[in-house]
Design a protein around this motif. Structure first.
Motif, PDB file in Angstrom:
ATOM      1  N   ALA A 168       0.855  -1.185   0.000  1.00  0.00           N
ATOM      2  CA  ALA A 168       0.000   0.000   0.000  1.00  0.00           C
ATOM      3  C   ALA A 168       0.886   1.228   0.000  1.00  0.00           C
ATOM      4  CB  ALA A 168      -0.914  -0.001   1.217  1.00  0.00           C
ATOM      5  N   SER A 169       0.616   2.146  -0.896  1.00  0.00           N
ATOM      6  CA  SER A 169       1.438   3.353  -0.938  1.00  0.00           C
ATOM      7  C   SER A 169       1.115   4.295   0.211  1.00  0.00           C
ATOM      8  CB  SER A 169       1.246   4.079  -2.277  1.00  0.00           C
ATOM      9  OG  SER A 169      -0.106   4.440  -2.466  1.00  0.00           O
ATOM     10  N   ASN A 170      -0.009   4.049   0.900  1.00  0.00           N
ATOM     11  CA  ASN A 170      -0.352   4.858   2.059  1.00  0.00           C
ATOM     12  C   ASN A 170      -0.551   3.971   3.289  1.00  0.00           C
ATOM     13  OD1 ASN A 170      -1.396   6.789   3.890  1.00  0.00           O
ATOM     14  ND2 ASN A 170      -2.259   7.983   2.234  1.00  0.00           N
ATOM     15  N   GLN A 171      -1.758   3.485   3.540  1.00  0.00           N
ATOM     16  CA  GLN A 171      -2.048   2.772   4.779  1.00  0.00           C
ATOM     17  C   GLN A 171      -2.391   1.304   4.541  1.00  0.00           C
ATOM     18  OE1 GLN A 171      -5.311   5.259   6.005  1.00  0.00           O
ATOM     19  NE2 GLN A 171      -4.041   6.451   7.401  1.00  0.00           N
ATOM     20  N   GLY A 172      -1.917   0.444   5.470  1.00  0.00           N
ATOM     21  CA  GLY A 172      -2.354  -0.938   5.503  1.00  0.00           C
ATOM     22  C   GLY A 172      -1.822  -1.810   4.391  1.00  0.00           C
ATOM     23  N   GLY A 173      -0.569  -2.234   4.506  1.00  0.00           N
ATOM     24  CA  GLY A 173       0.008  -3.089   3.487  1.00  0.00           C
ATOM     25  C   GLY A 173      -0.760  -4.391   3.319  1.00  0.00           C
ATOM     26  N   GLY A 174      -1.022  -5.079   4.440  1.00  0.00           N
ATOM     27  CA  GLY A 174      -1.782  -6.332   4.389  1.00  0.00           C
ATOM     28  C   GLY A 174      -3.271  -6.106   4.492  1.00  0.00           C
ATOM     29  N   VAL A 175      -3.670  -5.402   5.568  1.00  0.00           N
ATOM     30  CA  VAL A 175      -5.091  -5.149   5.840  1.00  0.00           C
ATOM     31  C   VAL A 175      -5.260  -3.703   6.289  1.00  0.00           C
ATOM     32  CG1 VAL A 175      -7.095  -5.796   7.229  1.00  0.00           C
ATOM     33  CG2 VAL A 175      -5.439  -7.556   6.553  1.00  0.00           C
ATOM     34  N   CYS A 176      -6.252  -3.011   5.741  1.00  0.00           N
ATOM     35  CA  CYS A 176      -6.591  -1.661   6.186  1.00  0.00           C
ATOM     36  C   CYS A 176      -8.039  -1.647   6.656  1.00  0.00           C
ATOM     37  CB  CYS A 176      -6.389  -0.660   5.055  1.00  0.00           C
ATOM     38  SG  CYS A 176      -6.725   1.059   5.545  1.00  0.00           S
ATOM     39  N   LEU A 177      -8.229  -1.385   7.945  1.00  0.00           N
ATOM     40  CA  LEU A 177      -9.566  -1.266   8.521  1.00  0.00           C
ATOM     41  C   LEU A 177      -9.896   0.220   8.551  1.00  0.00           C
ATOM     42  CD1 LEU A 177      -9.114  -3.804  11.442  1.00  0.00           C
ATOM     43  CD2 LEU A 177      -9.770  -4.254   9.071  1.00  0.00           C
ATOM     44  N   GLY A 178     -10.817   0.647   7.707  1.00  0.00           N
ATOM     45  CA  GLY A 178     -11.000   2.054   7.415  1.00  0.00           C
ATOM     46  C   GLY A 178     -11.505   2.912   8.547  1.00  0.00           C
ATOM     47  N   ASN A 179     -12.224   2.321   9.521  1.00  0.00           N
ATOM     48  CA  ASN A 179     -12.701   3.095  10.668  1.00  0.00           C
ATOM     49  C   ASN A 179     -13.091   2.162  11.806  1.00  0.00           C
ATOM     50  OD1 ASN A 179     -15.210   2.079   9.879  1.00  0.00           O
ATOM     51  ND2 ASN A 179     -15.773   3.935   8.782  1.00  0.00           N
ATOM     52  N   SER A 180     -13.703   2.708  12.847  1.00  0.00           N
ATOM     53  CA  SER A 180     -13.978   1.940  14.067  1.00  0.00           C
ATOM     54  C   SER A 180     -15.108   0.933  13.914  1.00  0.00           C
ATOM     55  CB  SER A 180     -14.307   2.900  15.218  1.00  0.00           C
ATOM     56  OG  SER A 180     -15.447   3.677  14.911  1.00  0.00           O
ATOM     57  N   TYR A 181     -15.796   0.935  12.782  1.00  0.00           N
ATOM     58  CA  TYR A 181     -16.857  -0.045  12.560  1.00  0.00           C
ATOM     59  C   TYR A 181     -16.318  -1.394  12.087  1.00  0.00           C
ATOM     60  CZ  TYR A 181     -20.619   3.362  13.114  1.00  0.00           C
ATOM     61  OH  TYR A 181     -21.489   4.289  13.619  1.00  0.00           O
ATOM     62  N   ILE A 182     -15.040  -1.465  11.782  1.00  0.00           N
ATOM     63  CA  ILE A 182     -14.452  -2.696  11.267  1.00  0.00           C
ATOM     64  C   ILE A 182     -13.680  -3.405  12.371  1.00  0.00           C
ATOM     65  CG2 ILE A 182     -13.120  -3.692   9.382  1.00  0.00           C
ATOM     66  CD1 ILE A 182     -15.361  -1.859   8.439  1.00  0.00           C
ATOM     67  N   THR A 183     -13.871  -4.725  12.485  1.00  0.00           N
ATOM     68  CA  THR A 183     -13.120  -5.506  13.461  1.00  0.00           C
ATOM     69  C   THR A 183     -12.313  -6.586  12.742  1.00  0.00           C
ATOM     70  OG1 THR A 183     -14.842  -7.187  13.839  1.00  0.00           O
ATOM     71  CG2 THR A 183     -14.944  -5.172  15.167  1.00  0.00           C
TER      72      THR A 183
END
Length: 199
Positions: A168-183
């Motif tokens: 990822a050129s910015n956030q989360g190479g493997g996994v990016c959880l975009g906000n607090s609704y994601i677990t």
């Protein structure tokens, strides 16, 4: 592949496709023409399936789930108070070398404002691998929602791996959880060797 219902894929290669969202597979919850709202939206990929070398100009190089809120409560098939299950199950499938300009090189889930309150969504990785995918956010997996918790469950398999990182050129190479609704729930499996500016 475009789908608005239940999809089971076995012994299949999906590769070298291009689209705005979901170059390999795009799943959407609402048909604007018929007003149909599916009672069950799911996708299962088995151990003989590979999704690779697909390019999305926005989200989901390999797979993209899109929840839209347009006219949902006025849909002819909507039942008030009913939460509709959505599920993506990977059992041994390989998702690799896919690219998205924005989110989710391998897999993207995007719940638009007001839409995901109608759904209970899970991404379940039981075995298999998600590797060598690239995006701005979430090289392997990216998920974002606004109204309901979405569960990313890893029971096995590998996201990344030595010599085959997601990037990822910015956030989360493997996994990016975009906000607090994601677990993210891990009981086994591996997330390793992925690269990003952050996370």
């Amino acid at each position: 592949i475009y789908n608005e219902s239940k999809l089971i894929i076995t012994n299949t290669n999906i590769y070298s496709n291009q689209a705005r969202d979901g170059a390999g597979i795009c799943m959407r919850n609402y048909n604007y023409i018929t007003g149909y709202l599916p009672s069950n939206l799911s996708m299962t990929l088995d151990s003989t399936t590979q999704i690779y070398s697909n390019v999305a100009s926005v989200d989901g190089g390999g797979i993209c789930f899109i929840l839209r809120d347009s006219a949902m409560e006025s849909s002819s098939s909507y039942v008030a108070g009913v939460v509709i299950p959505l599920k993506l199950v990977l059992t041994g499938a390989k998702i690799y070398s896919n690219t998205a300009t924005n989110n989710g090189g391998g897999i993207s889930f995007r719940g638009e404002t007001g839409a995901d309150k109608f759904y209970a969504f899970d991404i379940e990785l039981n075995s298999g691998s998600i590797y060598s995918n690239s995006a701005t956010h979430g090289g392997g997996i990216h998920a974002i929602a606004t109204d309901r918790v979405i569960n990313v469950v890893v029971n096995g398999g590998v996201i990344g791996g030595s010599g085959t990182p997601n990037e990822a050129s910015n956030q989360g190479g493997g996994v990016c959880l975009g906000n607090s609704y994601i677990t993210l729930e891990m009981s086994n499996g591996e997330i390793s060797y992925n690269t990003a500016t952050t996370g």
